[in-house]
Design a protein around this motif. Structure first.
Motif, PDB file in Angstrom:
ATOM      1  N   ASP A 128      19.331 -14.123  74.720  1.00  0.00           N
ATOM      2  CA  ASP A 128      20.337 -14.532  73.736  1.00  0.00           C
ATOM      3  C   ASP A 128      21.399 -13.450  73.620  1.00  0.00           C
ATOM      4  OD1 ASP A 128      20.801 -16.671  72.235  1.00  0.00           O
ATOM      5  OD2 ASP A 128      19.566 -16.085  70.530  1.00  0.00           O
ATOM      6  N   ILE A 129      22.649 -13.744  73.941  1.00  0.00           N
ATOM      7  CA  ILE A 129      23.711 -12.754  73.870  1.00  0.00           C
ATOM      8  C   ILE A 129      24.194 -12.624  72.426  1.00  0.00           C
ATOM      9  CG2 ILE A 129      25.971 -12.050  74.715  1.00  0.00           C
ATOM     10  CD1 ILE A 129      23.814 -12.163  76.874  1.00  0.00           C
ATOM     11  N   VAL A 130      24.060 -11.439  71.861  1.00  0.00           N
ATOM     12  CA  VAL A 130      24.558 -11.187  70.507  1.00  0.00           C
ATOM     13  C   VAL A 130      26.046 -10.888  70.568  1.00  0.00           C
ATOM     14  CG1 VAL A 130      24.395  -9.697  68.469  1.00  0.00           C
ATOM     15  CG2 VAL A 130      22.327 -10.315  69.740  1.00  0.00           C
ATOM     16  N   THR A 131      26.438 -10.042  71.506  1.00  0.00           N
ATOM     17  CA  THR A 131      27.855  -9.713  71.645  1.00  0.00           C
ATOM     18  C   THR A 131      28.148  -9.134  73.016  1.00  0.00           C
ATOM     19  OG1 THR A 131      29.708  -8.539  70.610  1.00  0.00           O
ATOM     20  CG2 THR A 131      27.655  -7.323  70.807  1.00  0.00           C
ATOM     21  N   TYR A 132      29.344  -9.369  73.480  1.00  0.00           N
ATOM     22  CA  TYR A 132      29.909  -8.619  74.595  1.00  0.00           C
ATOM     23  C   TYR A 132      31.226  -8.077  74.072  1.00  0.00           C
ATOM     24  CZ  TYR A 132      32.020  -7.481  79.134  1.00  0.00           C
ATOM     25  OH  TYR A 132      32.625  -6.823  80.192  1.00  0.00           O
ATOM     26  N   GLY A 133      31.197  -6.818  73.676  1.00  0.00           N
ATOM     27  CA  GLY A 133      32.336  -6.193  73.025  1.00  0.00           C
ATOM     28  C   GLY A 133      31.986  -5.811  71.598  1.00  0.00           C
ATOM     29  N   ALA A 134      32.444  -4.645  71.185  1.00  0.00           N
ATOM     30  CA  ALA A 134      32.203  -4.170  69.821  1.00  0.00           C
ATOM     31  C   ALA A 134      33.418  -3.377  69.352  1.00  0.00           C
ATOM     32  CB  ALA A 134      30.953  -3.284  69.784  1.00  0.00           C
ATOM     33  N   PRO A 135      33.777  -3.478  68.047  1.00  0.00           N
ATOM     34  CA  PRO A 135      34.946  -2.758  67.525  1.00  0.00           C
ATOM     35  C   PRO A 135      34.635  -1.289  67.265  1.00  0.00           C
ATOM     36  CG  PRO A 135      33.934  -4.011  65.762  1.00  0.00           C
ATOM     37  CD  PRO A 135      33.157  -4.330  67.015  1.00  0.00           C
ATOM     38  N   VAL A 136      34.199  -0.616  68.312  1.00  0.00           N
ATOM     39  CA  VAL A 136      33.820   0.796  68.220  1.00  0.00           C
ATOM     40  C   VAL A 136      34.442   1.549  69.389  1.00  0.00           C
ATOM     41  CG1 VAL A 136      31.895   2.420  68.263  1.00  0.00           C
ATOM     42  CG2 VAL A 136      31.632   0.256  67.061  1.00  0.00           C
ATOM     43  N   LEU A 137      35.011   2.686  69.096  1.00  0.00           N
ATOM     44  CA  LEU A 137      35.548   3.556  70.138  1.00  0.00           C
ATOM     45  C   LEU A 137      34.994   4.961  69.942  1.00  0.00           C
ATOM     46  CD1 LEU A 137      39.305   2.432  70.146  1.00  0.00           C
ATOM     47  CD2 LEU A 137      37.578   1.953  71.903  1.00  0.00           C
ATOM     48  N   PRO A 138      34.283   5.481  70.958  1.00  0.00           N
ATOM     49  CA  PRO A 138      34.001   4.917  72.279  1.00  0.00           C
ATOM     50  C   PRO A 138      32.878   3.861  72.217  1.00  0.00           C
ATOM     51  CG  PRO A 138      33.840   7.341  72.257  1.00  0.00           C
ATOM     52  CD  PRO A 138      33.793   6.881  70.844  1.00  0.00           C
ATOM     53  N   GLY A 139      33.032   2.827  73.065  1.00  0.00           N
ATOM     54  CA  GLY A 139      31.967   1.836  73.172  1.00  0.00           C
ATOM     55  C   GLY A 139      32.389   0.396  73.108  1.00  0.00           C
ATOM     56  N   ALA A 140      33.677   0.107  73.293  1.00  0.00           N
ATOM     57  CA  ALA A 140      34.157  -1.267  73.117  1.00  0.00           C
ATOM     58  C   ALA A 140      33.497  -2.254  74.069  1.00  0.00           C
ATOM     59  CB  ALA A 140      35.681  -1.305  73.291  1.00  0.00           C
ATOM     60  N   MET A 141      33.202  -1.841  75.311  1.00  0.00           N
ATOM     61  CA  MET A 141      32.660  -2.762  76.320  1.00  0.00           C
ATOM     62  C   MET A 141      31.126  -2.790  76.281  1.00  0.00           C
ATOM     63  SD  MET A 141      35.527  -3.745  77.341  1.00  0.00           S
ATOM     64  CE  MET A 141      35.095  -4.847  78.686  1.00  0.00           C
ATOM     65  N   PHE A 142      30.589  -2.851  75.096  1.00  0.00           N
ATOM     66  CA  PHE A 142      29.135  -2.841  74.876  1.00  0.00           C
ATOM     67  C   PHE A 142      28.604  -4.268  74.851  1.00  0.00           C
ATOM     68  CE2 PHE A 142      25.880  -3.255  71.451  1.00  0.00           C
ATOM     69  CZ  PHE A 142      24.835  -2.572  72.065  1.00  0.00           C
ATOM     70  N   MET A 143      27.389  -4.438  75.364  1.00  0.00           N
ATOM     71  CA  MET A 143      26.748  -5.758  75.346  1.00  0.00           C
ATOM     72  C   MET A 143      25.336  -5.624  74.804  1.00  0.00           C
ATOM     73  SD  MET A 143      26.505  -8.492  78.476  1.00  0.00           S
ATOM     74  CE  MET A 143      26.474 -10.246  78.131  1.00  0.00           C
ATOM     75  N   LEU A 144      24.951  -6.600  73.964  1.00  0.00           N
ATOM     76  CA  LEU A 144      23.607  -6.620  73.385  1.00  0.00           C
ATOM     77  C   LEU A 144      23.042  -8.022  73.492  1.00  0.00           C
ATOM     78  CD1 LEU A 144      21.255  -5.399  71.699  1.00  0.00           C
ATOM     79  CD2 LEU A 144      22.544  -6.056  69.652  1.00  0.00           C
ATOM     80  N   ALA A 145      21.792  -8.096  73.955  1.00  0.00           N
ATOM     81  CA  ALA A 145      21.098  -9.383  74.053  1.00  0.00           C
ATOM     82  C   ALA A 145      19.639  -9.188  73.678  1.00  0.00           C
ATOM     83  CB  ALA A 145      21.217  -9.942  75.471  1.00  0.00           C
ATOM     84  N   TYR A 146      19.027 -10.262  73.176  1.00  0.00           N
ATOM     85  CA  TYR A 146      17.605 -10.249  72.832  1.00  0.00           C
ATOM     86  C   TYR A 146      16.903 -11.382  73.571  1.00  0.00           C
ATOM     87  CZ  TYR A 146      18.429  -7.177  68.764  1.00  0.00           C
ATOM     88  OH  TYR A 146      18.751  -6.135  67.938  1.00  0.00           O
ATOM     89  N   THR A 147      15.729 -11.077  74.111  1.00  0.00           N
ATOM     90  CA  THR A 147      14.901 -12.141  74.669  1.00  0.00           C
ATOM     91  C   THR A 147      14.229 -12.890  73.520  1.00  0.00           C
ATOM     92  OG1 THR A 147      12.869 -10.826  74.794  1.00  0.00           O
ATOM     93  CG2 THR A 147      14.420 -10.635  76.647  1.00  0.00           C
ATOM     94  N   LYS A 148      13.561 -14.003  73.837  1.00  0.00           N
ATOM     95  CA  LYS A 148      12.884 -14.759  72.775  1.00  0.00           C
ATOM     96  C   LYS A 148      11.745 -13.955  72.154  1.00  0.00           C
ATOM     97  CE  LYS A 148       9.874 -17.266  76.007  1.00  0.00           C
ATOM     98  NZ  LYS A 148       9.481 -18.616  76.518  1.00  0.00           N
ATOM     99  N   GLU A 149      11.256 -12.943  72.876  1.00  0.00           N
ATOM    100  CA  GLU A 149      10.213 -12.055  72.340  1.00  0.00           C
ATOM    101  C   GLU A 149      10.815 -10.881  71.570  1.00  0.00           C
ATOM    102  OE1 GLU A 149       8.950 -14.219  75.905  1.00  0.00           O
ATOM    103  OE2 GLU A 149      10.483 -12.647  75.667  1.00  0.00           O
ATOM    104  N   LYS A 150      12.144 -10.910  71.361  1.00  0.00           N
ATOM    105  CA  LYS A 150      12.875  -9.870  70.638  1.00  0.00           C
ATOM    106  C   LYS A 150      12.893  -8.541  71.381  1.00  0.00           C
ATOM    107  CE  LYS A 150      14.506 -12.197  67.266  1.00  0.00           C
ATOM    108  NZ  LYS A 150      15.977 -12.392  67.183  1.00  0.00           N
ATOM    109  N   LYS A 151      12.816  -8.594  72.703  1.00  0.00           N
ATOM    110  CA  LYS A 151      13.057  -7.395  73.496  1.00  0.00           C
ATOM    111  C   LYS A 151      14.564  -7.250  73.697  1.00  0.00           C
ATOM    112  CE  LYS A 151       8.607  -7.533  75.899  1.00  0.00           C
ATOM    113  NZ  LYS A 151       7.931  -7.381  77.207  1.00  0.00           N
ATOM    114  N   ALA A 152      15.045  -6.013  73.650  1.00  0.00           N
ATOM    115  CA  ALA A 152      16.489  -5.771  73.674  1.00  0.00           C
ATOM    116  C   ALA A 152      16.973  -5.413  75.079  1.00  0.00           C
ATOM    117  CB  ALA A 152      16.844  -4.664  72.705  1.00  0.00           C
ATOM    118  N   ILE A 153      18.085  -6.027  75.481  1.00  0.00           N
ATOM    119  CA  ILE A 153      18.769  -5.678  76.728  1.00  0.00           C
ATOM    120  C   ILE A 153      20.152  -5.190  76.347  1.00  0.00           C
ATOM    121  CG2 ILE A 153      19.534  -6.450  78.993  1.00  0.00           C
ATOM    122  CD1 ILE A 153      17.572  -8.808  78.725  1.00  0.00           C
ATOM    123  N   LEU A 154      20.475  -3.958  76.761  1.00  0.00           N
ATOM    124  CA  LEU A 154      21.763  -3.370  76.417  1.00  0.00           C
ATOM    125  C   LEU A 154      22.584  -3.125  77.667  1.00  0.00           C
ATOM    126  CD1 LEU A 154      19.774  -2.606  74.023  1.00  0.00           C
ATOM    127  CD2 LEU A 154      21.292  -0.658  73.613  1.00  0.00           C
TER     128      LEU A 154
END
Length: 358
Positions: A276-302
């Protein structure tokens, strides 16, 4: 308040400071306003010339400042005075220690390493009531055992009991019966790193990103279970992520390939895992091109942008403590990081004791 003989003051509460002056030695209060007079205090009071004292006269419907402070502690920490283990100095409950009430003040101190959480709406509601206050450090920040979390105070010597009942009710309605403050202890995690980029895969340059991640993770109870370098082949990256997840990784960190260039395929690879993609992009500098996703087991992929490799503090430093505390991050929360999301790149970095990410 009423005036009584000092000899009769045992158990009474002082309405004013009692000052002691000893030439060339001391000048200051020997007892503070709100102090409960004991048998041992009476000779001391007489020695400073206090034959009579103004003391608080108990009135129906009024609470002493320390009684009010105990209600603020309960609002913050949860648990009644009986539920919180009291050792004569501190009350420990829900990973926090509360100091004994004194002059209407109680402080809360962390008992563990973890993530500090604040219900901001409830905190504001309490402070708007007047005659009382709660001051805290910023929520969603990392704390260590022994760190001060909050200070509370009743402003006057006495306060209406109904007012304290009303403020407790208002706070509990906003929190759903939960305390205003929480600590989520850090959990032991297994992590894996997927390095992407043909330049690293083919040995044209050295991988300088992974050591940075290893160093940051080493500060926590995190076991690195694997690291693999992949070409700019999104299918290869997807398979590698899935392999590490099957091997028991709780967190998979993907480095490189997070830009919008044609050969930056890491976002596609993460998406194709089915997470599940939470976001691709964040209003943070440095770090705008950040991506966060969670599997159905709530494991995090960054998906970590290149700035994590060279900048002292980035979006990764903001989100990592939350992931390690099993505190799910919502898209709306990342959007809220815009205010405070600009790192000023100070010559001497004081993070987290600054405004970045708050």
């Amino acid at each position: 308040m009423k005036l009584i003989r000092t000899e009769d003051a045992k158990g009474c509460i002082l309405c004013h400071d009692i000052t002691q002056i000893i030439k060339d030695e001391k000048k200051g209060p020997v007892f503070r306003k709100g102090h409960v007079v004991t048998e041992e205090d009476i000779p001391v009071l007489l020695s400073v010339g206090k034959e009579h004292l103004y003391v608080w006269e108990k009135e129906e419907g009024m609470l002493h400042e320390d009684e009010g402070a105990e209600i603020l502690r309960k609002i913050c920490q949860g648990g009644s005075a009986e539920e919180a283990a009291f050792d004569g100095v501190e009350k420990t409950f829900r990973y926090m220690k509360a100091t004994e009430a004194k002059e209407g003040k109680i402080e809360l101190i962390s008992d563990v390493d973890g993530l500090f959480k604040v219900n901001s709406d409830a905190l504001r509601a309490v402070n708007r009531f007047g005659q009382m206050m709660i001051a805290t450090r910023h929520g969603n920040t990392e704390v260590k055992a022994g760190d001060k979390l909050a200070g509370t105070r009743i402003i006057p010597l006495v306060i209406e009991e109904k007012k304290m009942q009303d403020v407790e009710k208002a706070a509990m309605e906003l929190t759903g019966g939960e305390p205003v403050l929480k600590i989520l202890p850090f959990q032991k995690k297994k992590a894996a790193v997927v390095t992407t980029g043909s330049e690293v895969y083919k040995g044209r340059i050295r991988d300088t990103f992974t050591p940075v991640l290893f160093e940051k993770l080493s500060k926590y109870d995190v076991e690195i279970i694997g690291h693999k370098v992949c070409d700019d082949d999104h299918e290869m990256v997807t398979m590698t992520i899935q392999h590490f997840l099957e091997q028991g990784a709780d967190i998979v960190l993907c480095t490189g390939g997070m830009s919008v260039d044609p050969d930056d395929r890491t976002p596609l690879a993460i998406k194709n895992t089915g997470a599940d993609i939470v976001t691709y992009g964040a209003p943070v500098l440095p770090g705008a091109m950040f991506m966060l996703a969670y599997t159905k087991e709530k494991k995090a992929i960054l998906g970590l942008p290149g700035c994590v490799m060279y900048a002292k503090r980035t979006i990764f430093d903001i989100v990592l403590p939350r992931i390690l505390a099993d505190d799910d991050i919502a898209k709306e929360e990342l959007a809220d990081l815009g205010e405070g999301g600009l790192c000023l790149g100070c010559p001497v970095c004081t993070y987290p004791n600054c405004g970045f990410g708050k």
